[in-house]
Design a protein around this motif. Structure first.
Motif, short mmCIF file in Angstrom:
data_model
loop_
_atom_site.label_atom_id
_atom_site.label_comp_id
_atom_site.label_asym_id
_atom_site.label_seq_id
_atom_site.Cartn_x
_atom_site.Cartn_y
_atom_site.Cartn_z
N GLY A 101 -22.82 -89.31 31.42
CA GLY A 101 -21.52 -89.69 31.72
C GLY A 101 -21.13 -88.69 32.96
O GLY A 101 -20.23 -88.71 33.84
N LEU A 102 -21.28 -87.35 32.42
CA LEU A 102 -20.91 -86.25 33.48
C LEU A 102 -21.47 -86.14 34.88
O LEU A 102 -20.56 -85.92 35.73
N ARG A 105 -19.85 -88.91 36.71
CA ARG A 105 -18.46 -88.31 37.24
C ARG A 105 -18.61 -86.82 38.08
O ARG A 105 -17.58 -86.38 38.40
N ASN A 152 -17.62 -87.07 27.16
CA ASN A 152 -16.77 -87.39 28.39
C ASN A 152 -15.44 -87.40 28.11
O ASN A 152 -14.46 -87.81 28.86
#
Lengths: 376, 270
Positions: A101-102, A105, A152
């Motif tokens: 997820g990081l 992002r 997250n």
């Protein structure tokens, strides 16, 4: 507690003419641990998937922080999900799984590394980053799935029966751990399970569901002590549910006898369902009992005996540390707070009889004392 | 114990039809017509370096085209839920049920100087194209014949990807392009690898396609080997040596590819 975060209004879900959800109305507070509890097919997972964005309700709205999010795809929602069978990425090592997820992002590498390591520490698996998914046990994979979601910093974490595949001991440990994690990170948990004990252990609020409808919303204590109908009473723990009549405030009639209770506010002579929890019943000598019956079955459970007692053909479950032999006549005593009175509902008469417990036994043993109709 | 005895017929079969011919090939490759040991068969092969190069190049191109055409198709079919899928699968499989020679011949009629396509072009008033007899025609034949072998393994691998893994990626913020690049594509690589194997090997060793569509100008290894055994240049020793070298090259490249596939690199093949 705190402010409202998610609101579901009039959610309806229909698959191929089958109503899966029927008018679900629910709000969820920030930082709450809310559990959707019910048997399989009750619609709890569908509700969760609607919040996650994986399914669209047939009608009704989903609000997040006051904004309608029906049309927002999953990848744009501020919620993360822990899936039932973990659903880890098999082609990535543990670090990359948690970092997924990081990376999406575009979090800078140094921060990414720090946050992944923090998350692994939070789930008690520090230093596991280089391991492959296959090399982890079910419990460890589950914790990685939690880390992958939590890293997250979502506002809401959705958990779909996350402990379902684990063995009992591990499940108990994980329950405590999950609760601890939730308090530590201070985010909202929406937890789906069919395990009532799990729900009672962890939740701030329990939503009991059956057949696509909400049956009751309340704290674990409320749900256990004040079930709204026979379904809830039966699903949450063991319950004897007996037909009764409310003669007046604080007076309930069972088997034609009057008992003092604490419940009020029913019509005079209103027929009701009376819930008596197995652990609220004391076994006393026959002559001192409020009711008398015959023991038909005893099972040793470790902490207590499950004793099935026949009261005029209706079988009760009593949980007590006192041993009463099969066939003996006993009396029972119930304190006023042991009675819980419920209005009649569609579920009346379908739960709360323990006859099926002893069917096999009855057939085997047509004893001289085994007839029904003893004086109560 | 009982299970082992069941394997005997297979072991016998393999010994007779796999191991024995292989030994024969090796023996032939290292001997002369008179039966003495020699390495001449290998050193003589240098004159055919061009054929080697062309074979591997065309097979590589055919494989590449198969990936480029087959992957999107497989992806589309695997993610498609409707009845369309069964129909499409049938259409992909259908040519495979027809005779290989017949299929290839039909391309000859389509591509010929006065064939179907050129007649078509002529009636529209466009100049004729000389496709037949070019390397392009050979690649076309390879792609046409072997495309299903690329589509099917990729399809079955993608179809087996746990939908929850894809949902998990979406849940973690990945849009559809990111889901594909980070999850679906890397998880489909084993399918691509077996597809590549199943297209590349028959392509590199084919002789029918090159003979019919290459028009004799595009000699491939398969043709060369065939010539050594059945044709004018009868020399089974040289033929065996070429087969052996080709086999080694194929094995080495497959081994390398599998090694890459096991790693975590994403776009090894493309």
């Amino acid at each position: 507690m705190s402010k409202e975060l998610i609101r579901l209004t009039d959610l309806r879900m229909v698959f191929d003419d089958e109503v899966v959800l029927n008018s679900i109305n629910l709000y969820i507070n920030d930082q709450e641990f809310l559990t959707l509890l019910g048997p399989s097919g009750c619609g709890k997972t569908t509700t969760l998937r609607i919040i996650g964005g994986f399914q669209r309700p047939t009608s009704g709205d989903v609000f997040f922080d006051g904004v309608r999010i029906n049309d927002v795809p999953p990848h744009k929602r501020k919620v993360n999900t822990v899936f039932q069978k973990y659903a880890l990425f098999p082609h990535m090592n543990i670090f990359e799984n948690v970092a997924f997820g990081l990376r999406i992002r575009k979090v800078p590498p140094a921060e990414l590394k720090r946050r992944v390591e923090e998350a692994l520490e939070l789930v008690n698996l520090p230093g596991y980053g280089k391991r492959s998914v296959d090399s982890l046990s079910g419990g460890q994979q589950q914790r990685i799935a939690i880390a992958r979601a939590i890293v997250n910093r979502p506002q809401v974490l959705l958990l779909d029966e996350p402990l379902g595949a684990l063995d009992l001991k591990l499940r108990k440990d994980m329950q405590i751990e999950l609760k601890k994690i939730q308090q530590q990170v201070g985010i909202t948990f929406i937890y789906v399970t069919h395990d009532q004990e799990e729900a009672l252990t962890m939740s701030d609020t329990i939503v009991v569901m059956d057949k696509g409808s909400i049956q009751q919303i309340g704290t674990p204590e409320d749900i256990y002590n004040e079930p709204k109908n026979a379904f809830v009473a039966d699903f949450i723990g063991e319950s004897n549910i007996i037909d009764g009549v409310m003669y007046a405030d604080g007076v309930v009639g069972l088997y034609g006898k009057l008992f003092p209770c604490l419940d009020k506010g029913f019509d005079k002579d209103e027929p009701v369902d009376v819930v008596i929890r197995p652990e609220d019943i004391d076994i006393v000598p026959e002559d001192q009992g409020q009711l008398t019956g015959t023991v038909t079955e005893v099972t040793f459970k470790g902490v207590h005996y499950d004793t099935i007692v026949d009261f005029r053909g209706f079988k009760w479950l009593i949980q007590t540390t006192d041993y009463s032999p099969v066939g003996s006549r006993i009396g029972v005593k119930i304190d006023p707070d042991g009675f819980h009175i419920m209005k009649k509902s569609a579920y009346s008469g379908t739960f709360g009889d323990y006859s099926s417990y002893s069917d096999a036994y009855d057939e085997l043993n047509e004893g001289p004392e085994g007839e029904d109709g003893h004086e109560a | 114990m009982k299970h082992k005895s069941l394997a005997i017929p297979y072991v016998g079969w393999m010994a007779l039809f796999v191991v024995a011919p292989l030994i024969l090939v090796v023996v032939y490759a290292f001997t002369t017509r008179e039966g003495g040991f020699t390495l001449d068969n290998f050193s003589n092969m240098v004159q055919y370096a061009g054929v080697f190069g062309r074979s591997f190049l065309l097979a590589f191109l055919a494989t590449l085209v198969c990936i480029l055409l087959g992957y999107p198709l497989a992806l589309l079919l695997a993610r498609e839920q409707s009845r369309l899928r069964g129909m499409a699968m049938l259409l992909i499989m259908l040519p495979m049920w027809m005779n290989f020679l017949l299929r290839t011949y039909s391309w000859v009629f389509l591509l010929e100087r006065n064939g179907f396509f050129n007649t078509l072009l002529e009636t529209v008033g466009l100049p004729k194209l000389d496709i037949i007899g070019t390397p392009a025609a050979v690649v076309l034949g390879m792609v046409y014949n072997f495309l299903p072998f690329m589509v099917l393994p990729i399809f079955s691998v993608i179809e087996k990807i746990d939908p929850r893994v894809i949902e998990a990626a979406q849940d973690l913020g990945a849009n559809s392009a990111q889901v594909f690049r980070r999850v679906i594509f890397p998880l489909s690589l084993p399918g691509v690898l077996s597809g590549v194997t199943m297209v590349f090997i028959p392509s590199v060793s084919t002789f029918v396609i090159s003979r019919l569509l290459g028009g004799g100008m595009n000699l491939l290894l398969g043709d060369l080997i065939e010539m050594q055994f059945l044709g004018s240049a009868y020399n089974p020793h040289l033929g065996s040596a070429i087969s052996l070298v080709m086999m080694v090259i194929v094995l080495v490249s497959m081994g390398l590819m599998n090694r890459f596939g096991e790693g975590e690199g994403e776009a090894v093949l493309l």
